[in-house]
Write an enzyme that holds these catalytic residues in place. Sequence first.
Site, PDB file in Angstrom:
ATOM      1  CG  ASP A  46      -0.351   0.175   2.648  1.00 47.57           C
ATOM      2  OD1 ASP A  46       0.967  -0.036   2.572  1.00 47.57           O
ATOM      3  OD2 ASP A  46      -1.067   0.184   3.432  1.00 47.57           O
ATOM      4  CB  SER A  47       4.502   1.661  -0.163  1.00 45.88           C
ATOM      5  OG  SER A  47       4.812   0.448  -0.838  1.00 45.88           O
ATOM      6  CG  ASP A  85       0.405  -4.102   1.984  1.00 47.86           C
ATOM      7  OD1 ASP A  85       0.384  -4.907   3.068  1.00 47.86           O
ATOM      8  OD2 ASP A  85       1.270  -3.023   1.899  1.00 47.86           O
ATOM      9  CE  LYS A 115       3.162  -5.524   4.064  1.00 49.33           C
ATOM     10  NZ  LYS A 115       2.806  -4.765   4.916  1.00 49.33           N
ATOM     11  CD  GLU A 117       0.552  -1.527   8.137  1.00 48.14           C
ATOM     12  OE1 GLU A 117       0.374  -0.559   8.919  1.00 48.14           O
ATOM     13  OE2 GLU A 117       0.968  -0.837   7.141  1.00 48.14           O
ATOM     14  CD  GLU A 184       8.100  -0.599   7.468  1.00 43.59           C
ATOM     15  OE1 GLU A 184       7.323  -1.331   7.302  1.00 43.59           O
ATOM     16  OE2 GLU A 184       8.506   0.551   6.991  1.00 43.59           O
TER      17      GLU A 184
HETATM   18  O1  KIV Z   1       3.103  -1.114   1.470  1.00 47.15           O
HETATM   19  C1  KIV Z   1       4.317  -1.441   1.844  1.00 47.15           C
HETATM   20  O2  KIV Z   1       5.239  -1.466   0.647  1.00 47.15           O
HETATM   21  C2  KIV Z   1       4.869  -2.039   3.045  1.00 47.15           C
HETATM   22  C3  KIV Z   1       6.398  -2.101   3.055  1.00 47.15           C
HETATM   23  C4  KIV Z   1       6.516  -0.519   3.822  1.00 47.15           C
HETATM   24  C5  KIV Z   1       6.585  -2.954   4.267  1.00 47.15           C
HETATM   25  O3  KIV Z   1       4.127  -2.569   3.672  1.00 47.15           O
END
Ligand code: KIV
Length: 284
Positions: A46-47, A85, A115, A117, A184
Amino acid sequence: MKKKLTRFDLQRMKTAGEKAVWITAYDYPTAQFAEKAGMDMLLVGDSLGMCVYGYEGTVPVTMDQCICHSEAVRRAAPNTFVIGDMPFLSYQVSVEAAVRNAGRFHKEAGADAIKLEGGIRACPQIKAIADGGMLVMGHIGLTPQSSGQLGGFKAQGRTAETALELIQDARAIQEAGAFALLVEAVPPEVCKIIRNDLRIPVYSIGAGIDGDGQLMICSDVLGIFQAFTPKFVKRYAELGSQIESVFGDYIDDVRQGRFPGEEHTYQMVEGEFAGLLNLLENET
Ligand code: KIV
């Protein structure tokens, strides 16, 4: 042809001490290059909110954006393990929402895993997704979706007490059924304890060299992301400056009449130009 890894390959790599190398990818070309280069896994992070859409953080990112980018990455890298994500509010609100949205990554984008958080507080969601037959990876330490609570994009687990909390989070995530964990921005010694403590693979981004593998953000590694560079990033290229300079050359060429040249143009079929002039002349 490259063979797509499975969770069992990743587990075997941990046991054998082989590092898994992965990177974020948000689009077709980047994912294609990453697969050709031999990347073990791709994260459609989600970056993308910051790296692609120019948001200040990841909070505004939506499920539809994540699915759309995951589809492109899947198409480009059919033989690479792709992780979707879960964006902000796609799993925090309820366990049901978490299972449904995790399922969308699999059904609509063909992701291999997702994934999300959070530590102990994300465990009901992790368990429900795993019970739904999906592969789920945990993510602790600096968790950008809760950067407000963390006081910004800051390293975590730097005191004995907060490091212990991370270790407890990691254990809970494993017990909830996650197949792997991402850590992280924490000190390397904390990541090493977690990695030695857990049966499942533990990957590092900004958590030192002792993880079972390493993740980096593609826009950082390529030198495209300009807003800031975290301490843990190694910029392998400065493609941002190169792109700017290429665009500048193109602008100059067009303005100076150097582009397009004859080699960039199509020729009319022989004799047809004279025919065209004739037609124009006789046009009523
Ligand atoms: O969104 C992402 O790229 C991530 C990384 C910062 C671990 O979750």
